[in-house]
Write a protein that holds these residues in place. Structure first.
Motif, PDB file in Angstrom:
ATOM      1  N   GLU A  14      55.082  71.790  25.960  1.00 42.39           N
ATOM      2  CA  GLU A  14      56.187  72.099  25.741  1.00 42.39           C
ATOM      3  C   GLU A  14      56.128  72.773  27.312  1.00 42.39           C
ATOM      4  OE1 GLU A  14      60.404  74.589  25.235  1.00 42.39           O
ATOM      5  OE2 GLU A  14      59.260  73.877  24.125  1.00 42.39           O
ATOM      6  N   GLY A  15      57.390  72.244  28.404  1.00 46.28           N
ATOM      7  CA  GLY A  15      56.875  73.055  29.434  1.00 46.28           C
ATOM      8  C   GLY A  15      56.369  72.103  30.840  1.00 46.28           C
ATOM      9  N   THR A  16      55.493  71.750  30.106  1.00 50.34           N
ATOM     10  CA  THR A  16      54.070  70.467  31.069  1.00 50.34           C
ATOM     11  C   THR A  16      54.313  69.982  31.680  1.00 50.34           C
ATOM     12  OG1 THR A  16      52.888  70.342  29.254  1.00 50.34           O
ATOM     13  CG2 THR A  16      52.141  71.800  29.469  1.00 50.34           C
ATOM     14  N   PHE A  17      53.939  69.351  32.743  1.00 50.60           N
ATOM     15  CA  PHE A  17      54.211  68.384  33.514  1.00 50.60           C
ATOM     16  C   PHE A  17      53.050  67.475  33.750  1.00 50.60           C
ATOM     17  CE2 PHE A  17      54.530  65.519  37.977  1.00 50.60           C
ATOM     18  CZ  PHE A  17      55.420  64.717  36.972  1.00 50.60           C
ATOM     19  N   VAL A  18      52.373  66.349  32.739  1.00 52.61           N
ATOM     20  CA  VAL A  18      51.353  65.236  32.514  1.00 52.61           C
ATOM     21  C   VAL A  18      51.332  64.200  33.295  1.00 52.61           C
ATOM     22  CG1 VAL A  18      49.500  65.351  31.284  1.00 52.61           C
ATOM     23  CG2 VAL A  18      50.755  67.113  30.707  1.00 52.61           C
ATOM     24  N   LEU A  19      50.852  64.034  34.180  1.00 50.78           N
ATOM     25  CA  LEU A  19      51.896  63.232  35.313  1.00 50.78           C
ATOM     26  C   LEU A  19      51.125  61.575  34.863  1.00 50.78           C
ATOM     27  CD1 LEU A  19      53.147  61.682  38.091  1.00 50.78           C
ATOM     28  CD2 LEU A  19      51.322  62.142  38.969  1.00 50.78           C
ATOM     29  N   GLU A  20      50.017  61.158  34.263  1.00 55.68           N
ATOM     30  CA  GLU A  20      49.135  60.458  33.835  1.00 55.68           C
ATOM     31  C   GLU A  20      49.964  60.263  32.223  1.00 55.68           C
ATOM     32  OE1 GLU A  20      46.722  63.802  33.444  1.00 55.68           O
ATOM     33  OE2 GLU A  20      47.356  62.651  34.763  1.00 55.68           O
ATOM     34  N   HIS A  21      50.973  61.323  31.781  1.00 55.88           N
ATOM     35  CA  HIS A  21      51.957  60.800  30.095  1.00 55.88           C
ATOM     36  C   HIS A  21      53.229  60.849  30.811  1.00 55.88           C
ATOM     37  CE1 HIS A  21      48.436  63.894  28.401  1.00 55.88           C
ATOM     38  NE2 HIS A  21      48.140  62.315  28.334  1.00 55.88           N
ATOM     39  N   LEU A  22      53.291  60.037  31.950  1.00 49.98           N
ATOM     40  CA  LEU A  22      55.189  59.554  32.256  1.00 49.98           C
ATOM     41  C   LEU A  22      54.261  58.026  32.910  1.00 49.98           C
ATOM     42  CD1 LEU A  22      55.853  63.057  33.700  1.00 49.98           C
ATOM     43  CD2 LEU A  22      56.772  62.290  31.626  1.00 49.98           C
ATOM     44  N   PRO A  23      56.649  58.077  32.963  1.00 52.54           N
ATOM     45  CA  PRO A  23      56.210  56.503  33.556  1.00 52.54           C
ATOM     46  C   PRO A  23      55.885  56.697  34.842  1.00 52.54           C
ATOM     47  CG  PRO A  23      58.005  56.665  32.566  1.00 52.54           C
ATOM     48  CD  PRO A  23      56.970  57.833  31.747  1.00 52.54           C
ATOM     49  N   GLU A  24      55.517  56.087  35.525  1.00 53.60           N
ATOM     50  CA  GLU A  24      55.312  55.271  36.803  1.00 53.60           C
ATOM     51  C   GLU A  24      57.470  55.389  37.074  1.00 53.60           C
ATOM     52  OE1 GLU A  24      53.011  55.091  39.812  1.00 53.60           O
ATOM     53  OE2 GLU A  24      51.901  56.067  38.386  1.00 53.60           O
ATOM     54  N   PRO A  25      57.574  55.671  38.629  1.00 54.06           N
ATOM     55  CA  PRO A  25      58.797  55.468  38.678  1.00 54.06           C
ATOM     56  C   PRO A  25      59.384  54.297  39.195  1.00 54.06           C
ATOM     57  CG  PRO A  25      58.080  58.076  40.017  1.00 54.06           C
ATOM     58  CD  PRO A  25      56.776  57.168  39.266  1.00 54.06           C
ATOM     59  N   THR A  60      63.522  55.107  15.559  1.00 49.23           N
ATOM     60  CA  THR A  60      61.991  54.631  15.434  1.00 49.23           C
ATOM     61  C   THR A  60      60.867  55.675  14.975  1.00 49.23           C
ATOM     62  OG1 THR A  60      62.419  52.423  16.592  1.00 49.23           O
ATOM     63  CG2 THR A  60      60.419  53.055  16.538  1.00 49.23           C
ATOM     64  N   PHE A  61      61.270  56.343  15.963  1.00 48.64           N
ATOM     65  CA  PHE A  61      60.469  57.360  15.755  1.00 48.64           C
ATOM     66  C   PHE A  61      60.348  58.776  15.397  1.00 48.64           C
ATOM     67  CE2 PHE A  61      58.848  55.246  19.717  1.00 48.64           C
ATOM     68  CZ  PHE A  61      58.213  55.063  19.292  1.00 48.64           C
ATOM     69  N   GLY A  62      61.402  58.748  14.964  1.00 42.32           N
ATOM     70  CA  GLY A  62      61.852  60.075  14.330  1.00 42.32           C
ATOM     71  C   GLY A  62      62.377  61.779  15.222  1.00 42.32           C
ATOM     72  N   TYR A  63      62.536  61.717  16.266  1.00 42.84           N
ATOM     73  CA  TYR A  63      62.885  62.987  17.320  1.00 42.84           C
ATOM     74  C   TYR A  63      63.641  62.829  18.629  1.00 42.84           C
ATOM     75  CZ  TYR A  63      59.113  60.502  19.836  1.00 42.84           C
ATOM     76  OH  TYR A  63      58.279  60.039  21.036  1.00 42.84           O
ATOM     77  N   ASN A  64      64.036  63.519  19.160  1.00 47.96           N
ATOM     78  CA  ASN A  64      64.318  63.451  19.920  1.00 47.96           C
ATOM     79  C   ASN A  64      64.044  62.649  21.238  1.00 47.96           C
ATOM     80  OD1 ASN A  64      66.276  64.756  22.859  1.00 47.96           O
ATOM     81  ND2 ASN A  64      66.787  66.753  21.590  1.00 47.96           N
ATOM     82  N   LEU A  65      65.051  62.187  22.066  1.00 48.11           N
ATOM     83  CA  LEU A  65      64.518  60.562  22.309  1.00 48.11           C
ATOM     84  C   LEU A  65      63.725  61.639  23.627  1.00 48.11           C
ATOM     85  CD1 LEU A  65      64.267  58.602  23.483  1.00 48.11           C
ATOM     86  CD2 LEU A  65      66.660  58.467  24.906  1.00 48.11           C
ATOM     87  N   ALA A  66      64.427  62.687  24.475  1.00 45.05           N
ATOM     88  CA  ALA A  66      63.145  63.646  25.204  1.00 45.05           C
ATOM     89  C   ALA A  66      62.012  64.062  24.976  1.00 45.05           C
ATOM     90  CB  ALA A  66      63.939  64.798  25.404  1.00 45.05           C
ATOM     91  N   LYS A  67      61.528  64.172  23.626  1.00 45.05           N
ATOM     92  CA  LYS A  67      60.170  64.140  23.054  1.00 45.05           C
ATOM     93  C   LYS A  67      59.461  62.984  23.526  1.00 45.05           C
ATOM     94  CE  LYS A  67      57.406  66.071  18.991  1.00 45.05           C
ATOM     95  NZ  LYS A  67      57.904  66.875  18.117  1.00 45.05           N
ATOM     96  N   LEU A  68      59.816  61.762  23.805  1.00 45.31           N
ATOM     97  CA  LEU A  68      59.227  61.328  24.117  1.00 45.31           C
ATOM     98  C   LEU A  68      58.032  61.370  25.194  1.00 45.31           C
ATOM     99  CD1 LEU A  68      58.277  57.403  23.499  1.00 45.31           C
ATOM    100  CD2 LEU A  68      60.610  56.921  25.283  1.00 45.31           C
ATOM    101  N   ASN A  69      58.814  61.422  26.540  1.00 43.68           N
ATOM    102  CA  ASN A  69      58.330  62.510  27.269  1.00 43.68           C
ATOM    103  C   ASN A  69      56.562  62.429  27.444  1.00 43.68           C
ATOM    104  OD1 ASN A  69      60.277  60.809  29.024  1.00 43.68           O
ATOM    105  ND2 ASN A  69      59.977  62.726  30.645  1.00 43.68           N
ATOM    106  N   LEU A  70      56.973  63.327  26.186  1.00 45.66           N
ATOM    107  CA  LEU A  70      55.929  64.649  26.013  1.00 45.66           C
ATOM    108  C   LEU A  70      54.539  63.702  24.678  1.00 45.66           C
ATOM    109  CD1 LEU A  70      57.654  67.603  25.169  1.00 45.66           C
ATOM    110  CD2 LEU A  70      55.982  67.535  27.158  1.00 45.66           C
TER     111      LEU A  70
END
Length: 170
Positions: A14-25, A60-70
């Protein structure tokens, strides 16, 4: 309240910004001020709280959609954000689903739109525009729906309800 947290190698902390784990804008964010580092993680922490309160969950994953970013299993999925270069007080949020045929893409994007715009006092933006990334096979029609919901919000001053698009009022 369950937090974003990490569980081993499956989720970034939580609270980390891992660019390689995020979609390209994508195209929706082109030419706008894409949030990175602390700006991204701060807004995303607010997103987590809003989605938790509003029940924006990926079933599908059973979690808060915001968690998909992590979720490191889906490094090209989740939300990217940008402050609109042309409209002050407007944030753009682009949702990239896990697959190009994600059947829940529409409900997740509309749920995010309603959650953010239904609780504007929880963030610093007057409007959060939401679009589905072009990689989704139905992005054109899904984004048309999202534009219609924005139009209703701007005309009525209230977040459209679940039947707004079916009633033809959009």
């Amino acid at each position: 309240m369950q937090r974003l947290g990490s569980t081993g190698d499956t989720f970034d902390d939580e609270g980390t910004f891992v660019l390689e784990h995020l979609p390209e804008p994508g195209a929706f964010l082109d030419g706008h001020d894409v949030l990175t580092d602390e700006d991204h993680t701060e807004f995303h922490a607010t997103t987590w709280e809003i989605f938790e309160e509003r029940g924006v969950y990926d079933m599908t994953f059973g979690y808060n959609l915001a968690k998909l970013n992590l979720d490191t299993r889906h490094p090209n999925a989740g939300f990217r954000y940008a402050e609109d270069a042309d409209e002050e007080g407007v944030l753009r949020a682009e949702f990239t689903p896990t697959t190009e045929f994600c059947p829940a893409g529409n409900s997740l994007a509309i749920g995010a739109f309603r959650a953010w715009n239904g609780l504007p006092e929880r963030h610093e933006y007057d409007l959060v525009r939401v679009r589905v990334a072009e990689m989704h096979n139905e992005s054109a029609s899904l984004n048309d729906d999202l534009r219609q919901l924005e139009q209703i919000l701007e005309e009525d001053g209230e977040v459209p309800g679940p039947d707004a698009l079916r009633e033809g009022s959009a």
